[in-house]
Design an enzyme around this catalytic site. Structure first.
Site, mmCIF file in Angstrom:
data_model
loop_
_atom_site.group_PDB
_atom_site.id
_atom_site.type_symbol
_atom_site.label_atom_id
_atom_site.label_comp_id
_atom_site.label_asym_id
_atom_site.label_seq_id
_atom_site.Cartn_x
_atom_site.Cartn_y
_atom_site.Cartn_z
ATOM 1 C CG ASN A 1 63.477 -79.779 -92.127
ATOM 2 O OD1 ASN A 1 64.148 -81.123 -91.618
ATOM 3 N ND2 ASN A 1 63.686 -78.525 -91.403
ATOM 4 C CE LYS B 1 65.352 -90.321 -98.553
ATOM 5 N NZ LYS B 1 65.205 -90.966 -97.734
ATOM 6 C CE1 TYR C 1 68.684 -84.491 -99.043
ATOM 7 C CE2 TYR C 1 66.629 -85.578 -99.138
ATOM 8 C CZ TYR C 1 68.017 -85.299 -98.111
ATOM 9 O OH TYR C 1 67.270 -85.241 -97.361
ATOM 10 C CE1 TYR D 1 67.520 -65.134 -100.424
ATOM 11 C CE2 TYR D 1 68.999 -64.128 -102.582
ATOM 12 C CZ TYR D 1 67.859 -65.058 -102.257
ATOM 13 O OH TYR D 1 66.603 -64.994 -102.887
ATOM 14 N N GLY E 1 63.108 -83.587 -97.934
ATOM 15 C CA GLY E 1 63.469 -84.921 -97.247
ATOM 16 C C GLY E 1 61.696 -85.305 -97.236
#
Ligand code: UDP
Length: 318
Positions: A100, A106, A160, A146, A103
């Site tokens: 998220n 972006k 990304y 983790y 996103g």
């Protein structure tokens, strides 16, 4: 005025970043679900018009109206005590939360900085650890939640970058301490300081011969600021390379607090790394960064902060 989103902004490191970027003239949007963060950590910023707190869980869609220049993704429980208490939340924030946050970056054409960790190196066979070391992580161990969440987060960040052209930065944070750590955080230094100040025995796990390298939070913030402003997309270790045993750390806390607490030895948790020390060549060469706060100075500031908070709760042993 740049607009900077800090996920986990009410946490220990996040709150120091919010404070830093507000002081730099940014408008800071602090997003936190307060699972391990606290509104107290940012209370001193709340009157500032450049600061905004948003109660939100970043594992669900992050809606920030208007432009955003930077997304700093720092949301995650990070104490080994949380690895057993909050394993699923850790994996969700490392996976869905990172997705998220990427996103958001972006959509806004913002720069994205991921808080990663020395835990990506696991229980290392090389010491110190350079960024090129690929690590030794046990994916089914207690720490796996983790370690793997952060390794996944690094991989997704690179995806990304490659697919969507997001401007990404990755900081691998080594043991960091300072004011605003939770009193019951469970990590070594907060435990030792709270125990020393309240007259409880200091709990050393194992025989205390395992090593760590403790860095003060203001040095970390300086490193993150430099990394964000740089064009370095490769992961960068930020930590203090002065390596000590945990036994030494406990003794130093006793000395600086003037406490007469005893040391008690408790079982070493499974998977506890035996050594940890950052190789900071990359940070030095590419960012011109080196730590500047001596351990004793950092300890003292942390002890003062813990003393004040314990006193306010009536827990201080006079
Ligand atoms: N540790 C300890 N006593 C404590 C808490 C931790 O001796 O009360 C040890 C722990 O086993 C580890 C080191 O201190 O070897 C650092 O632990 P911490 O929880 O701070 O974080 P880690 O570096 O293991 O992620």
């Amino acid at each position: 005025m740049p607009r900077t989103v800090v996920t986990g902004g009410a946490g220990f490191i996040g709150s120091h970043l919010c404070e830093h970027f507000v002081a730099q003239g940014h408008e800071v949007i602090c997003i936190d679900n307060l699972l391990t963060g606290s509104r107290d950590n940012v209370a001193h910023l709340e009157g500032d018009e450049r600061f905004r707190f948003r109660l939100h869980d970043v594992t669900t869609y992050i809606d920030v109206p208007g432009p955003v220049d930077n997304v700093l993704h720092f949301a995650s429980p990070a104490s080994p005590a949380d690895f057993e208490r909050l394993p699923i939340q850790i994996m969700k924030v490392g996976a869905h939360g990172t997705h998220n946050a990427l996103g958001l970056a972006k959509a806004k054409k913002a720069r994205f900085l991921l808080a990663s960790t020395s835990e990506v190196y696991g229980d290392p066979e090389v010491n110190p650890q350079p960024e090129s070391y690929l690590g030794r992580v046990n994916c089914i161990g207690i720490r796996g939640v983790y370690d793997e969440a952060k390794r996944f987060a690094e991989a997704l960040t690179m995806a990304y970058r490659r697919v969507h052209g997001v401007e990404t930065r990755i900081v691998r944070i080594f043991n960091t301490y300072g004011p605003r750590m939770q009193l019951d955080d469970g990590r070594a230094l907060p435990n030792f300081i709270t125990q020393a100040l309240t007259g409880e025995p200091l709990t050393v796990y194992g025989d205390g011969s395992q090593t760590r390298s403790f860095g003060f939070v203001s040095d970390l913030v300086d490193g993150i600021d430099r990394l964000l402003r740089s064009d370095v997309w490769e992961p960068v270790n930020i930590g203090n390379p002065e390596e000590i045993t945990l036994l030494q750390a406990a003794r130093e806390v006793l000395e600086l607090t003037g406490s007469r607490s005893e040391l008690v030895f408790r079982p070493l948790p499974p998977g506890d790394p035996k050594v940890r020390r950052p190789d900071i060549t990359r940070a030095r060469d590419l960012l011109g960064w080196t730590p500047t706060v001596a351990r004793r100075v950092g300890y003292q500031r942390t002890i003062d902060d813990f003393r004040a908070r314990l006193e306010a709760k009536g827990l201080l042993r006079s």
